[in-house]
Write a protein that holds these residues in place. Structure first.
Motif, PDB file in Angstrom:
ATOM      1  N   TRP A   1      16.654  74.954  51.472  1.00  0.00           N
ATOM      2  CA  TRP A   1      18.301  74.992  51.466  1.00  0.00           C
ATOM      3  C   TRP A   1      18.614  75.911  52.563  1.00  0.00           C
ATOM      4  N   GLU A   2      18.430  77.187  52.742  1.00  0.00           N
ATOM      5  CA  GLU A   2      18.874  77.972  53.796  1.00  0.00           C
ATOM      6  C   GLU A   2      18.547  77.446  55.277  1.00  0.00           C
ATOM      7  N   THR A   3      17.355  76.955  55.266  1.00  0.00           N
ATOM      8  CA  THR A   3      16.955  76.421  56.686  1.00  0.00           C
ATOM      9  C   THR A   3      17.729  75.308  57.171  1.00  0.00           C
TER      10      THR A   3
ATOM     11  N   ALA B   1      22.317  73.406  60.534  1.00  0.00           N
ATOM     12  CA  ALA B   1      23.469  72.329  60.516  1.00  0.00           C
ATOM     13  C   ALA B   1      24.666  73.373  61.042  1.00  0.00           C
ATOM     14  N   LEU B   2      24.765  74.416  60.402  1.00  0.00           N
ATOM     15  CA  LEU B   2      26.010  75.531  60.718  1.00  0.00           C
ATOM     16  C   LEU B   2      25.774  75.914  62.185  1.00  0.00           C
ATOM     17  N   TRP B   3      24.569  76.328  62.858  1.00  0.00           N
ATOM     18  CA  TRP B   3      24.603  76.629  64.222  1.00  0.00           C
ATOM     19  C   TRP B   3      24.901  75.529  64.984  1.00  0.00           C
TER      20      TRP B   3
ATOM     21  N   SER C   1      32.166  76.429  57.435  1.00  0.00           N
ATOM     22  CA  SER C   1      30.910  76.743  56.832  1.00  0.00           C
ATOM     23  C   SER C   1      30.932  75.881  55.571  1.00  0.00           C
ATOM     24  N   VAL C   2      32.006  75.807  54.854  1.00  0.00           N
ATOM     25  CA  VAL C   2      31.865  75.366  53.475  1.00  0.00           C
ATOM     26  C   VAL C   2      31.693  73.575  53.648  1.00  0.00           C
TER      27      VAL C   2
ATOM     28  N   GLN D   1      28.306  69.029  53.446  1.00  0.00           N
ATOM     29  CA  GLN D   1      27.378  67.906  53.936  1.00  0.00           C
ATOM     30  C   GLN D   1      25.984  68.059  53.851  1.00  0.00           C
ATOM     31  N   THR D   2      25.507  69.307  53.791  1.00  0.00           N
ATOM     32  CA  THR D   2      23.982  69.399  53.733  1.00  0.00           C
ATOM     33  C   THR D   2      23.736  69.058  52.140  1.00  0.00           C
ATOM     34  N   LEU D   3      24.399  69.222  51.243  1.00  0.00           N
ATOM     35  CA  LEU D   3      24.254  68.880  49.807  1.00  0.00           C
ATOM     36  C   LEU D   3      24.306  67.396  49.568  1.00  0.00           C
TER      37      LEU D   3
END
Length: 374
Positions: free
Chosen positions: A29-31, A36-38, A82-83, A88-90
């Motif tokens: 998840w963190e990766t 995506a955030l970067w 960030s949110v 979007q990742t989820l």
């Protein structure tokens, strides 16, 4: 009916699939979130904060500009961005899991595809990230970005590696950008039977002249003075090339950016030995640019961790409940079921059921006749 049967089968398959959301590890998840955030914020960090502040002529000016820009950013858009990345990742993981073809789902092929697409559309419209998460995220991001004390040599070295990777990517992009402007080099012209256009000839002549200017003054700022612009144009005219001012300025912007990035990369490498003695670095801002990248990287790590916790502890369960509620509502809506679960397979099953019904009636009729004649 057939739709009710297929509705139950679809429900079983979909519930089995979304359970896989809970199988992703914290690291996975963190990766995903961090990458995506970067991608979303690197333009802000590199172009709008770092490159703008690096134009300053002193360490104190650099630090002041960076601090103001980071504070404005965390007060304004960073928590919301960030949110959005977390959601979007989820959602992209839900999409990937739901639409994947596996051995269990192969029995039904693409039969449930329209239903799954409708589920995704519905949850995308209806799901809202918990509102209080935004305020919590803003606080931890502010704390991470206000911290300027790199606590150990390992963190310092990792920050330099991060900075080098980003600068190398930017150098590659800047070279491509300048290359598009000046056209093919001699090797490309020779092997590809290409020649430069008149505009590319102007651009390459301007680049060569402007390069002399940058070599003569290694501390040259971002902006070209009017007298420098006039001198460059006159020098080009004496070489028989008349280049408009706007072309010279366009080439200057691209060349300066590439030169600046190359110098920044060299100075970052020189900062390796400067963890204990910043003032020995051959770096105009005494390696405070490394500190900026450390702050950005720390914020990335802390934000990714917070968003991952929010997903694993709250948002994934809420999303799963929304999908279950959708399926529950669907079980009572025959029209929607017919609209979403359809195709040759369903038509054939309906036809087979109808034929079996007729056959059962014929069999019952024959049995009655047999009894009458006994």
């Amino acid at each position: 009916g057939i739709n009710a049967e297929y509705g139950e089968k679809a429900k079983d398959e979909i519930l089995d699939k979304i359970a896989a959301l809970h199988k992703l590890t914290p690291l996975e998840w963190e990766t995903l979130i961090q990458e995506a955030l970067w991608t979303d914020i690197q333009h802000k960090v590199v172009d709008e904060i770092y490159l703008e502040a690096a134009e300053c002529c002193s360490v104190s000016h650099f630090n002041t500009k960076v601090d103001i820009a980071l504070k404005d950013w965390t007060d304004d858009t960073l928590p919301r961005i960030s949110v959005d990345v977390g959601w979007q990742t989820l959602f992209s993981q839900l999409t990937s899991i739901l639409m994947s073809k596996n051995s269990e789902g192969r029995e039904f092929g693409d039969l449930f595809h329209p239903l799954k697409e409708n589920i995704l559309e519905t949850v995308k419209e209806q799901h809202h990230w918990q509102h209080n998460a935004l305020a919590r995220l803003s606080v931890i991001q502010k704390n991470a970005l206000e911290d300027t004390a790199v606590s150990n040599k390992m963190q310092w070295d990792n920050s330099i590696l991060f900075m080098e990777r980003i600068l190398k990517e930017r150098i590659d992009l800047a070279q491509l950008d300048l290359g598009r402007c000046i056209g093919p080099d001699w090797r490309e012209r020779w092997t590809g039977w290409r020649s430069r256009s008149p505009l590319e000839v102007q651009c390459v002549a301007a680049k060569n002249e402007l390069q002399k200017l940058l070599q003569a003054d290694e501390q040259h700022g971002k902006h070209l003075e009017n007298d420098e612009l006039t001198t460059v144009r006159r020098n080009l005219q004496t070489q028989g090339v008349d280049v408009p001012y706007e072309i010279i300025c366009k080439v200057w912007d691209k060349l300066y950016k590439l030169t600046f990035l190359n110098r920044a990369l060299t100075s970052a490498q020189q900062c390796r030995k400067a963890f204990y003695h910043r003032n020995i670095a051959c770096n105009a801002v005494e390696c405070n640019d490394v500190v900026l990248f450390w702050r950005a990287n720390k914020m990335l790590e802390i934000t990714s961790n917070a968003l991952r916790l929010q997903i694993m502890n709250t948002e994934a369960q809420r999303l799963e409940k929304e999908v279950k509620q959708y399926l529950e509502d669907l079980s009572h809506d025959e029209e929607k079921k017919k609209a979403l679960i359809k195709g040759k397979r369903v038509d054939l099953a309906e036809e087979l059921r109808r034929v079996r019904g007729i056959q059962d009636k014929i069999d019952a009729f024959i049995e009655e006749l047999r009894k009458e004649h006994q």
